[in-house]
Motif scaffolding. Structure first.
Motif, short mmCIF file in Angstrom:
data_model
loop_
_atom_site.label_atom_id
_atom_site.label_comp_id
_atom_site.label_asym_id
_atom_site.label_seq_id
_atom_site.Cartn_x
_atom_site.Cartn_y
_atom_site.Cartn_z
N ALA A 51 0.99 -6.19 -4.35
CA ALA A 51 0.05 -5.18 -4.84
C ALA A 51 -1.18 -5.81 -5.47
O ALA A 51 -2.24 -5.18 -5.55
CB ALA A 51 0.73 -4.25 -5.84
N TYR A 52 -1.07 -7.06 -5.92
CA TYR A 52 -2.18 -7.73 -6.60
C TYR A 52 -2.96 -8.66 -5.67
O TYR A 52 -3.85 -9.38 -6.13
CB TYR A 52 -1.65 -8.54 -7.79
N ILE A 53 -2.60 -8.66 -4.40
CA ILE A 53 -3.26 -9.55 -3.44
C ILE A 53 -4.14 -8.73 -2.51
O ILE A 53 -3.65 -7.79 -1.86
CB ILE A 53 -2.23 -10.36 -2.63
N VAL A 54 -5.42 -9.05 -2.46
CA VAL A 54 -6.36 -8.29 -1.63
C VAL A 54 -7.19 -9.26 -0.78
O VAL A 54 -7.43 -10.40 -1.18
CB VAL A 54 -7.30 -7.42 -2.49
N GLU A 55 -7.60 -8.78 0.37
CA GLU A 55 -8.44 -9.59 1.26
C GLU A 55 -9.73 -9.99 0.54
O GLU A 55 -10.36 -9.16 -0.13
CB GLU A 55 -8.77 -8.82 2.53
N LYS A 56 -10.08 -11.25 0.65
CA LYS A 56 -11.26 -11.86 0.01
C LYS A 56 -11.09 -12.03 -1.49
O LYS A 56 -12.04 -12.42 -2.18
CB LYS A 56 -12.54 -11.07 0.30
#
Length: 237
Positions: free
Chosen positions: A140-145
């Protein structure tokens, strides 16, 4: 605090399981060498990020070419430090000082979980690595870029699969020669520290929403009550 810019790669010289009768726990002590270049201004009690884990220096050798740290049981459960052995290579970075340029991102050295390497695909002179989280809630805390620290290395996320709990990064050739990841095999584990910003935002929203829900005078509380009353009336008809 650290930047995620690895300064050197050290070698584990000693890896010793502590006697539970004398230490009160089943932690380990680790001696790391081949790192004299970063120990010049390091003192006892200072922090060194070791594979992304903030550890406290407890001893030096006389020539100050190696240092010793203790690792607590909780740290062993959270990280891949329990997989180390004599001869293992580890990423090292000293804690930042006030005059250090922040070339990576803010890294605490507080590892959230580990991830397994699931894919390694060459792309020109770069390599794309894909990882699968052990503790899936951290996706949930990992996003693209967005930022992520992998074994203490500050990297940019290039893709995220929220269904399989996987994410990818691309490592350029320059970085490949400065860190341990390119020498790792598929299935091996790496330490993951997600960007603190996402966790802070989540907690602020959670606290704010709970406060409004429990406050009878808040707009949100009144809206929820109104919607519930409306639904009850519909069901009664």
């Amino acid at each position: 605090m650290f930047t995620g810019l690895i300064e050197t790669i050290g070698t584990v010289l000693e890896y010793t399981e502590l006697d539970t009768t004398s230490s009160g726990g089943n932690g380990v002590s680790i001696v790391v060498g081949d790192c004299a270049s970063i120990l010049v201004d390091v003192h006892l009690g200072d922090s060194i990020s070791t594979n992304g884990v903030c550890l406290t220096v407890t001893e030096f050798d006389e020539a100050k070419t190696q240092f010793k740290v203790g690792v607590a049981p909780e740290t062993l459960r959270r990280t891949n430090l329990g997989d180390l052995k004599k001869g293992s290579k580890v990423n090292l970075e000293r804690a930042v000082t006030s005059d250090v340029r922040l070339g990576g991102h803010v890294v605490q050295g507080h590892v959230d979980t580990i991830a397994a390497i699931t894919k390694r695909v060459p792309d020109g002179n770069a390599i794309t690595f894909t990882f699968q989280l052990r503790d899936k809630e951290n996706i949930a805390y990992i996003v693209e870029k967005g930022f992520i620290a992998i074994d203490g290395t500050s990297l940019t996320v290039t893709a995220v699969n929220y269904e399989t709990y996987e994410f990818s990064i691309m490592m350029i050739s320059y970085t490949q020669g400065k860190v341990t990841l390119p020498s790792r095999e598929l299935g091996e584990s790496v330490n993951i520290e997600v960007d603190l910003t996402g966790k802070l935002i989540e907690k602020q929203i959670e606290v704010n929403l709970n406060g409004q829900i429990n406050n009878e005078d808040s707009v949100l509380h009144k809206l929820i009550v109104s919607l519930v009353e409306k639904k009850v009336k519909e069901l009664v008809k």
